[in-house]
Design a protein around this motif. Structure first.
Motif, PDB file in Angstrom:
ATOM      1  N   SER A   5       0.825  -1.210   0.000  1.00  0.00           N
ATOM      2  CA  SER A   5       0.000   0.000   0.000  1.00  0.00           C
ATOM      3  C   SER A   5       0.863   1.266   0.000  1.00  0.00           C
ATOM      4  CB  SER A   5      -0.950   0.009   1.193  1.00  0.00           C
ATOM      5  OG  SER A   5      -0.225   0.118   2.408  1.00  0.00           O
ATOM      6  N   GLY A   6       1.988   1.235   0.675  1.00  0.00           N
ATOM      7  CA  GLY A   6       2.896   2.376   0.662  1.00  0.00           C
ATOM      8  C   GLY A   6       3.490   2.603  -0.712  1.00  0.00           C
ATOM      9  N   ILE A  12       1.167   6.621  -7.144  1.00  0.00           N
ATOM     10  CA  ILE A  12       0.120   7.610  -7.415  1.00  0.00           C
ATOM     11  C   ILE A  12       0.692   9.026  -7.364  1.00  0.00           C
ATOM     12  CG2 ILE A  12      -2.001   8.646  -6.497  1.00  0.00           C
ATOM     13  CD1 ILE A  12      -2.836   5.799  -5.671  1.00  0.00           C
ATOM     14  N   ILE A  13       1.468   9.323  -6.351  1.00  0.00           N
ATOM     15  CA  ILE A  13       2.058  10.656  -6.219  1.00  0.00           C
ATOM     16  C   ILE A  13       3.022  10.934  -7.362  1.00  0.00           C
ATOM     17  CG2 ILE A  13       3.615  12.062  -4.795  1.00  0.00           C
ATOM     18  CD1 ILE A  13       2.266  10.772  -2.340  1.00  0.00           C
ATOM     19  N   THR A  14       3.817   9.935  -7.742  1.00  0.00           N
ATOM     20  CA  THR A  14       4.744  10.102  -8.857  1.00  0.00           C
ATOM     21  C   THR A  14       3.987  10.356 -10.152  1.00  0.00           C
ATOM     22  OG1 THR A  14       6.326   8.642  -7.770  1.00  0.00           O
ATOM     23  CG2 THR A  14       6.642   9.029 -10.130  1.00  0.00           C
ATOM     24  N   ALA A  19       2.196  14.096 -14.389  1.00  0.00           N
ATOM     25  CA  ALA A  19       1.094  14.733 -15.109  1.00  0.00           C
ATOM     26  C   ALA A  19       1.118  16.242 -14.905  1.00  0.00           C
ATOM     27  CB  ALA A  19      -0.242  14.155 -14.644  1.00  0.00           C
ATOM     28  N   GLY A  20       1.405  16.692 -13.688  1.00  0.00           N
ATOM     29  CA  GLY A  20       1.497  18.123 -13.417  1.00  0.00           C
ATOM     30  C   GLY A  20       2.635  18.773 -14.176  1.00  0.00           C
ATOM     31  N   LEU A  70       6.171  20.606  -2.189  1.00  0.00           N
ATOM     32  CA  LEU A  70       6.388  19.296  -1.576  1.00  0.00           C
ATOM     33  C   LEU A  70       6.626  19.405  -0.075  1.00  0.00           C
ATOM     34  CD1 LEU A  70       8.570  17.592  -4.319  1.00  0.00           C
ATOM     35  CD2 LEU A  70       6.171  17.186  -3.807  1.00  0.00           C
ATOM     36  N   GLY A  71       7.271  20.470   0.368  1.00  0.00           N
ATOM     37  CA  GLY A  71       7.450  20.688   1.803  1.00  0.00           C
ATOM     38  C   GLY A  71       6.118  20.915   2.513  1.00  0.00           C
TER      39      GLY A  71
END
Length: 75
Positions: A5-6, A12-14, A19-20, A70-71
């Motif tokens: 799960s981690g 997902i974040i990557t 995409a951003g 990100l911080g």
């Protein structure tokens, strides 16, 4: 399965970050974000058929913005 799960969250974040970044590059290419890519400190040399572009200041600005975002997400 719990240990995956981690890894799923990291994927997902990557994916969202990629995409951003793609969206940002698309907007810069169309000129929607004025001035980005032509900041003082960016090196552009053109001689005949040779072109060289080194976006030093733009890279530093994008790095600073991403570091702040990100911080804030980490907290």
């Amino acid at each position: 399965m719990a240990e995956l799960s981690g890894f799923g969250r990291v994927l997902i974040i990557t994916g969202l970050a990629i995409a951003g970044l793609g969206l940002l590059l698309e907007l810069v290419g169309r000129g929607v974000i004025p001035g980005l890519g032509r900041l003082p400190g960016d090196i552009y040399i053109q001689r005949g058929h040779f072109r060289f572009y080194l976006p030093i200041t733009t890279s530093l600005l994008i790095s600073l913005i991403l570091t702040l975002i990100l911080g804030l997400m980490r907290r």
